[in-house]
Every structure is written in structure tokens, then in C-alpha cells.
Design an enzyme around this catalytic site. Structure first.
Site, short mmCIF file in Angstrom:
data_model
loop_
_atom_site.label_atom_id
_atom_site.label_comp_id
_atom_site.label_asym_id
_atom_site.label_seq_id
_atom_site.Cartn_x
_atom_site.Cartn_y
_atom_site.Cartn_z
N LYS A 9 44.93 38.95 -22.62
CA LYS A 9 46.08 38.04 -23.15
C LYS A 9 45.48 36.98 -23.98
O LYS A 9 44.22 36.94 -23.96
CB LYS A 9 47.04 37.43 -21.78
CG LYS A 9 47.32 38.55 -20.91
CD LYS A 9 48.15 38.08 -19.63
CE LYS A 9 48.76 39.09 -18.76
NZ LYS A 9 49.16 38.55 -17.39
N TYR A 49 57.10 44.09 -20.71
CA TYR A 49 57.35 43.54 -19.39
C TYR A 49 59.01 43.52 -18.99
O TYR A 49 59.35 42.84 -18.47
CB TYR A 49 57.26 41.92 -19.56
CG TYR A 49 55.57 41.61 -19.28
CD1 TYR A 49 54.87 42.13 -18.29
CD2 TYR A 49 54.80 41.05 -20.26
CE1 TYR A 49 53.60 41.75 -18.03
CE2 TYR A 49 53.48 40.70 -20.04
CZ TYR A 49 52.88 41.05 -18.98
OH TYR A 49 51.46 40.87 -18.68
N ASN A 112 47.00 33.87 -16.95
CA ASN A 112 45.94 34.52 -15.99
C ASN A 112 45.15 35.68 -16.74
O ASN A 112 44.79 36.58 -16.17
CB ASN A 112 46.65 35.13 -14.68
CG ASN A 112 47.76 36.18 -15.13
OD1 ASN A 112 48.02 36.49 -16.15
ND2 ASN A 112 48.35 36.64 -14.26
N HIS A 115 45.94 41.66 -18.33
CA HIS A 115 47.17 42.38 -17.63
C HIS A 115 46.13 43.87 -17.27
O HIS A 115 45.32 44.22 -17.97
CB HIS A 115 48.19 42.82 -18.71
CG HIS A 115 48.90 44.21 -18.15
ND1 HIS A 115 49.98 44.10 -17.51
CD2 HIS A 115 48.89 45.37 -18.93
CE1 HIS A 115 50.46 45.32 -17.04
NE2 HIS A 115 49.81 46.05 -17.83
N GLU A 126 52.65 52.59 -20.23
CA GLU A 126 52.22 51.65 -21.18
C GLU A 126 51.19 52.17 -22.13
O GLU A 126 50.99 51.45 -23.33
CB GLU A 126 51.50 50.34 -20.09
CG GLU A 126 52.35 49.74 -19.43
CD GLU A 126 51.91 48.91 -18.43
OE1 GLU A 126 50.74 48.77 -18.17
OE2 GLU A 126 52.60 48.29 -17.32
P1 ATP Z 1 50.48 41.79 -15.01
O1 ATP Z 1 51.52 42.70 -15.16
O2 ATP Z 1 50.54 40.95 -16.26
O3 ATP Z 1 49.13 42.69 -14.96
P2 ATP Z 1 50.49 41.24 -12.39
O4 ATP Z 1 51.05 42.87 -12.18
O5 ATP Z 1 49.39 40.76 -11.51
O6 ATP Z 1 50.29 40.92 -13.71
P3 ATP Z 1 53.32 40.66 -12.37
O7 ATP Z 1 54.33 40.16 -11.17
O8 ATP Z 1 53.45 42.11 -13.01
O9 ATP Z 1 51.80 40.33 -11.91
O10 ATP Z 1 53.90 39.43 -13.24
C1 ATP Z 1 53.46 39.83 -14.85
C2 ATP Z 1 52.99 38.55 -15.25
O11 ATP Z 1 54.27 37.25 -15.33
C3 ATP Z 1 51.79 37.69 -14.68
O12 ATP Z 1 50.37 38.20 -14.93
C4 ATP Z 1 51.89 36.41 -15.05
O13 ATP Z 1 51.27 35.97 -16.50
C5 ATP Z 1 53.50 35.98 -15.07
N1 ATP Z 1 54.00 35.52 -13.87
C6 ATP Z 1 54.05 36.31 -12.69
N2 ATP Z 1 54.58 35.52 -11.64
C7 ATP Z 1 55.09 34.50 -12.40
C8 ATP Z 1 55.49 33.15 -12.03
N3 ATP Z 1 56.05 33.03 -10.41
N4 ATP Z 1 55.39 32.22 -12.63
C9 ATP Z 1 54.75 32.28 -13.67
N5 ATP Z 1 54.32 33.42 -14.22
C10 ATP Z 1 54.38 34.44 -13.49
MG MG Z 2 52.49 43.72 -13.63
#
Ligand code: ATP
Ligand code: MG
Length: 150
Positions: A9, A49, A112, A115, A126
Site C-alpha cells: 500500500k 474493496y 497497515n 494487502h 483480484e
Molecule cells: P486487506 O484486505 O487490505 O489485505 P485484511 O483482509 O486484513 O486487509 P479487511 O477486513 O479486508 O482486512 O480490511 C481491508 C482494509 O481496510 C484493512 O487492511 C485496513 O487497511 C482497512 N480497515 C479494516 N478495518 C478497519 C477499521 N476498523 N478501521 C480502519 N481501517 C480498517
Molecule cells: Mg481483506
């Protein structure tokens, strides 16, 4: 061999962490078969997303992903989908295991740095969303594949 999609990211790029994260992926033995640094069009970010549409963090997430370059990659390897998620760590660095990318290299759930596809259906969706088949280079052997005779 399984394939997965991963993307560093914008904060990973801006913080100069591309090499550190790629090193971890390569050290594990996963094969990088696609890679491109790109500014993500809003439409692509929204498709990527779409499962989070309507959630409180959705608008910020789209802003974040479109705020600078992203390094999109396709990886190949044995159980690479779940294996990469393990190396990446849980969504929040506070919950991620020490030694994982998110635990070691970032501080907040929101920013974070990486992805990774969460299941085979997402991985296929994806990869197809981000790459054309002719952008993938699976026609070379890694040292590990040569050693294993595969
Ligand atoms: P990613 O899809 O990016 O690999 P993930 O699968 O671990 O991450 P997801 O639940 O799919 O987590 O959330 C997608 C992204 O949205 C997260 O990586 C983070 O950047 C953001 N995100 C998720 N939950 C929160 C939250 N509660 N507050 C802020 N940002 C969030
Ligand atoms: Mg995810």
C-alpha cells in the site's frame, strides 16, 4: 501450485519498505510472477474493496489506497494464499503475531502497509482485476524449484 495477489500500500512505498517486504516474500520461497508499481485509479480501488462498501472506514480506505503508488504483485507457491496471510499477520498490527509484516513494520490497523488475498475465490478475482495474463511471467524457475527438481 497456488497463486495469490498482494499489494504494498502507499505508506509502504513512501516509507521505503518495498525491499524489506519483498525480501520476506522471496526468503519464504514464493515466486513473484507479476509486479507493477502504479497509481491506482479510483474505479479499480472501489472494485478491489467492494466487499467493504458501506462500512464506516470505506471512504478512508479508498482515499488511502489512491493516495500514492501501490506495488501490485502476483505470487506463486505451495499454499501461498494462506501462507502469505500468515506472514502478513492480522489486520491490526496489535493483533498480528510478532515476526509478521504488520506486527514488525506498522502501527495502525488503518495504515497497515500490505494487502493479501484472503481465500482462493478472492485471489482469482483480484489477480484478474489487477493483471492481464500476458503480464505474468511463470516461465522461469526459482533456485528452490531447480533444487526440488520441479
Ligand atoms: P486487506 O484486505 O487490505 O489485505 P485484511 O483482509 O486484513 O486487509 P479487511 O477486513 O479486508 O482486512 O480490511 C481491508 C482494509 O481496510 C484493512 O487492511 C485496513 O487497511 C482497512 N480497515 C479494516 N478495518 C478497519 C477499521 N476498523 N478501521 C480502519 N481501517 C480498517
Ligand atoms: Mg481483506
Amino acid at each position: 501450485m497456488e497463486r495469490t495477489f498482494t499489494a504494498l500500500k502507499p505508506d509502504a512505498i513512501k516509507r521505503g519498505l518495498m525491499g524489506e517486504i519483498i525480501k520476506r516474500i522471496e526468503n519464504k520461497g514464493y515466486k513473484i510472477i507479476g509486479m507493477k508499481l502504479m497509481n491506482v485509479p479510483e474505479e479499480l480501488a472501489k472494485k478491489h474493496y467492494e466487499e467493504h462498501l458501506g462500512k464506516p472506514f470505506y471512504e478512508r480506505l479508498i482515499r488511502y489506497i489512491t493516495s500514492g503508488p501501490v506495488l501490485a504483485m502476483v505470487l506463486e507457491g505451495e499454499n501461498v494464499i494462506s501462507g502469505l496471510r500468515h506472514i502478513v499477520g492480522k489486520t491490526s498490527p496489535d493483533d498480528a503475531e510478532a515476526g509478521s509484516i504488520r506486527a514488525d513494520l506498522c502501527m495502525t490497523k488503518e495504515y497497515n502497509i500490505i494487502h493479501a488475498s484472503d481465500c482462493p475465490i478472492s485471489a482469482k478475482r483480484e489477480i484478474e482485476l489487477w493483471f492481464n495474463e500476458n503480464e505474468l511471467c511463470s516461465n522461469y524457475k526459482t533456485a528452490l524449484e531447480i533444487l526440488m527438481g520441479i
